[in-house]
Design a protein around this motif. Structure first.
Motif, short mmCIF file in Angstrom:
data_model
loop_
_atom_site.label_atom_id
_atom_site.label_comp_id
_atom_site.label_asym_id
_atom_site.label_seq_id
_atom_site.Cartn_x
_atom_site.Cartn_y
_atom_site.Cartn_z
N HIS B 13 1.25 -1.01 0.16
CA HIS B 13 -0.77 0.08 -0.37
C HIS B 13 0.93 1.45 -0.24
CE1 HIS B 13 -4.01 -2.32 0.77
NE2 HIS B 13 -2.80 -2.93 1.55
N GLU B 14 1.52 1.26 0.14
CA GLU B 14 2.75 2.09 0.28
C GLU B 14 2.69 2.90 -0.92
OE1 GLU B 14 6.09 1.48 2.81
OE2 GLU B 14 5.56 2.72 4.21
N ILE B 17 1.51 6.08 -1.96
CA ILE B 17 1.54 7.58 -1.56
C ILE B 17 2.95 8.07 -1.56
CG2 ILE B 17 1.11 8.61 0.75
CD1 ILE B 17 -0.69 5.74 1.89
N LYS B 18 4.05 6.46 -1.74
CA LYS B 18 5.61 7.18 -1.10
C LYS B 18 5.94 6.78 -2.34
CE LYS B 18 6.45 6.37 3.18
NZ LYS B 18 7.55 5.44 4.25
N GLY B 320 0.91 13.27 1.05
CA GLY B 320 0.40 13.20 2.77
C GLY B 320 1.41 12.62 3.04
N ARG B 321 1.71 11.86 4.28
CA ARG B 321 2.51 11.36 4.87
C ARG B 321 2.13 10.00 5.24
NH1 ARG B 321 4.68 10.48 10.55
NH2 ARG B 321 2.27 11.52 11.04
N ALA B 322 2.15 8.03 5.13
CA ALA B 322 2.19 7.47 4.71
C ALA B 322 1.84 6.72 6.56
CB ALA B 322 2.57 6.00 3.92
N TYR B 323 0.79 6.14 7.19
CA TYR B 323 1.11 5.38 8.41
C TYR B 323 2.56 4.50 8.06
CZ TYR B 323 -3.49 7.41 10.13
OH TYR B 323 -4.18 8.22 10.08
#
Lengths: 257, 323
Positions: B13-14, B17-18, B320-323
């Motif tokens: 999933h990362e 976002i990244k 944004g920043r991933a958890y």
């Protein structure tokens, strides 16, 4: 007719119901997920916003995956759904790389393992092999539950309105964050939502014309679309944030130990 | 199943976002794609150079063996490596017309089709070239037929050499590749590889191809170096993700491949050897030439590896920043 989906980010509670429903509906192998829930945190230095983006195949009108497929295994149906013919796919993975939304997964033999490795196959898996066989060595993705849509239409049902003809994830969403309908019909539920709530698509600049729209207050949406603060920072989300540990190596290490 | 395994499954999933690097074409079984593309460059480069040298009557034997080596590079290495990479290899025929019309839109399909056609035309041309080179048969008819097949195979060879670049540059998901310069970087590098390798063939056959090949290599290496610089500068300003790819290539984990493999071994060493022999007026010794050829070939492997390895996906979600 062009089937589409609207996802209201303010309503999604990240319950993973859609992921589970999809897994059950399509008998997905253990290491394969068609829809995904992506947790996103935006920190402007003063406040922190937490959103969950449910992502899946965008069923693009100008789908790069269809254009690059060397065997025409990926094809576009008349109703706008991008499907994969697993009897034609030879597993070159060009579509996996070309998809700008990264929503295709190659089903390798490593991914296609039993639910309980080293143990007997469950009844559910056995049933799945008969009803919805997955072919290792080919590429998979969300298909808007086209079997349900086709069967429903044959019965005279309306996808997006009648549950039997609606994708499983939409049916199961307890917060009603997902809406399904005909994008070509200006009076459909999805068209109205997109119009009224300023729906937007991901990476419009690619020119792929996705069929999955999002509603949010941040990007092109109205501030009234914003979820209550409590819902954004609820304890269940705090808990789930620890599951997505890789970007927090220390935390991940702590849980590992 | 332990907790560690469960968390690893969340990692994919990362990449949404990244900015995460693609792995399909460079990690695990994906290494086969890298090797296939390297042999594609070496094979097509050798064949194109062999055509150039076959046009004159002085280097017929060298041109013949260079062409044979190029043909082997594509037929024996490139195609089987691609074949092994496929998830369902025995369905490869589905990429060809009339079973599929995908060649109209898919560079991958075009590449496979033109590779097969190239191998067919090149096989005929090499037979004719062999007959001419070893004086088994001669005459205007054979010469004309040789030129016709040379032209047909040459066109298909250029497409075989360039299609990989087009296939990669089509991917909007990977901004570093998404530029029209990539196919030309690959094509020119392939020709430079061919020029380097033909010197090795010349050493064996004894024909005096080295001076011509060396002077062509000199110019081509300078052009290639400039093209790579332009490519990287262009990528640096193209998008944030492409900039990340450039940083990864020149300063990141792949930096040693870039500086040692591509720059020093692939360009600087062969260029220095070539320039020194130009200014001294003396031909480089056989040992030095073999060293330059090996360095250049390592450069060919490094170029494809570096470009594939730093292919970073543009995240699909806003900043944004991933958890």
């Amino acid at each position: 007719m062009r089937w589409g989906m609207v996802i209201n980010l303010a309503k999604c509670t990240r319950c993973h119901g859609c992921v589970a429903a999809c897994r059950i509906e399509h008998f997905l192998p253990l290491r394969l997920t068609w829809p995904r829930l992506v947790a996103l945190e935006v920190d402007d230095g003063f406040s922190v916003d937490v959103s969950t983006y449910p992502v899946r195949c965008n069923q693009c009108k100008e789908a790069p995956c269809v254009q690059v497929c060397p065997t025409e295994a990926s094809y576009k149906r008349e109703d706008g759904i991008v499907a994969v013919d697993h009897n034609k796919c030879f597993g070159c993975r060009y579509c996996v790389i070309a998809c700008p939304y990264q929503n295709r997964t190659y089903l390798s033999r490593k991914r296609s393992v039993n639910y309980f490795p080293g143990h007997a196959t469950t009844g559910f898996e056995k049933k799945g092999k008969d009803l919805y066989p997955h072919v290792p060595g080919t590429t998979e993705k969300c298909n808007f539950c086209m079997e349900r849509i086709d069967a429903g239409l044959a019965k005279g049902l309306k996808p997006g309105i009648d549950r039997e003809a609606t994708p499983a994830c939409v049916n199961t969403c307890q917060a009603r964050a997902l809406t399904f309908g005909d994008l070509d019909d200006p009076y459909s539920n999805v068209s109205k939502l997109i119009r009224e709530k300023n729906g937007f698509v991901l990476h419009e600049e690619y020119g792929t014309e996705p069929s999955v729209y999002y509603i949010d207050y941040r990007l092109g949406g109205a501030l009234s679309n914003k979820a209550p603060v409590d819902a954004q920072t609820g304890h269940h989300m705090q808990h789930l944030s620890t599951v997505y540990a890789p970007s927090k190596p220390k935390l991940a290490k702590k849980y590992e130990d | 199943m332990n907790a560690r395994t469960a968390r690893q499954w969340m990692v994919p999933h990362e990449w949404m976002i990244k900015p995460m690097a693609q792995t399909e074409w460079i990690s695990g079984k994906g290494l086969l794609v890298w090797l296939a593309e390297v042999f594609s460059a070496l094979g097509t480069g050798l064949y194109l150079v062999s055509i150039f040298f076959a046009l004159g009557s002085e280097f017929e034997v060298t041109a013949f063996w260079t062409g044979i080596l190029g043909w082997i590079g594509v037929a024996v290495f490139k195609l089987p490596l691609h074949f092994l990479y496929l998830g369902k290899p025995w369905r490869f025929w589905r990429a060809f017309p009339p079973f599929s019309n995908a060649w109209r839109t898919s560079w991958f399909s075009r590449g496979i089709v033109f590779t097969i056609i190239f191998l067919g035309f090149a096989a005929v041309q090499l037979v004719l070239q062999g007959l001419i080179a070893y004086d088994v048969a001669s005459g205007t008819g054979i010469d004309v037929a040789n030129y016709i097949f040379m032209f047909l195979a040459g066109v298909c060879c250029v497409i075989t050499s360039i299609y990989c670049g087009f296939a990669m540059s089509y991917c909007k998901s990977v901004p570093f590749w998404n530029t029209g310069l990539l196919p030309f970087v690959f094509l020119l590098m392939a020709v430079a590889d061919g020029l380097a390798l033909i010197m090795g063939v010349g050493l064996v056959t004894g024909e005096d191809v080295i001076p011509s090949a060396e002077s062509a290599t000199r110019i081509l290496l300078i052009i290639n170096a400039l093209l790579i610089i332009v490519y990287l500068v262009n990528a640096n300003y193209q998008s944030v993700t492409a900039e990340l790819s450039v940083k990864e290539l020149i300063r990141g984990r792949v930096a040693w491949v870039f500086w040692l493999g591509i720059v020093i071994l692939g360009i600087v060493v062969p260029l220095v050897i070539s320039i020194v022999s130009y200014f001294t007026g003396a031909e480089a010794s056989a040992g030095l030439l073999v060293f330059a050829i090996i360095c250049h070939t390592i450069g060919a492997f490094s170029l494809k590896y570096g470009v594939l390895k730093v292919g970073i996906y543009r995240p699909i979600l806003p900043k944004g920043r991933a958890y």
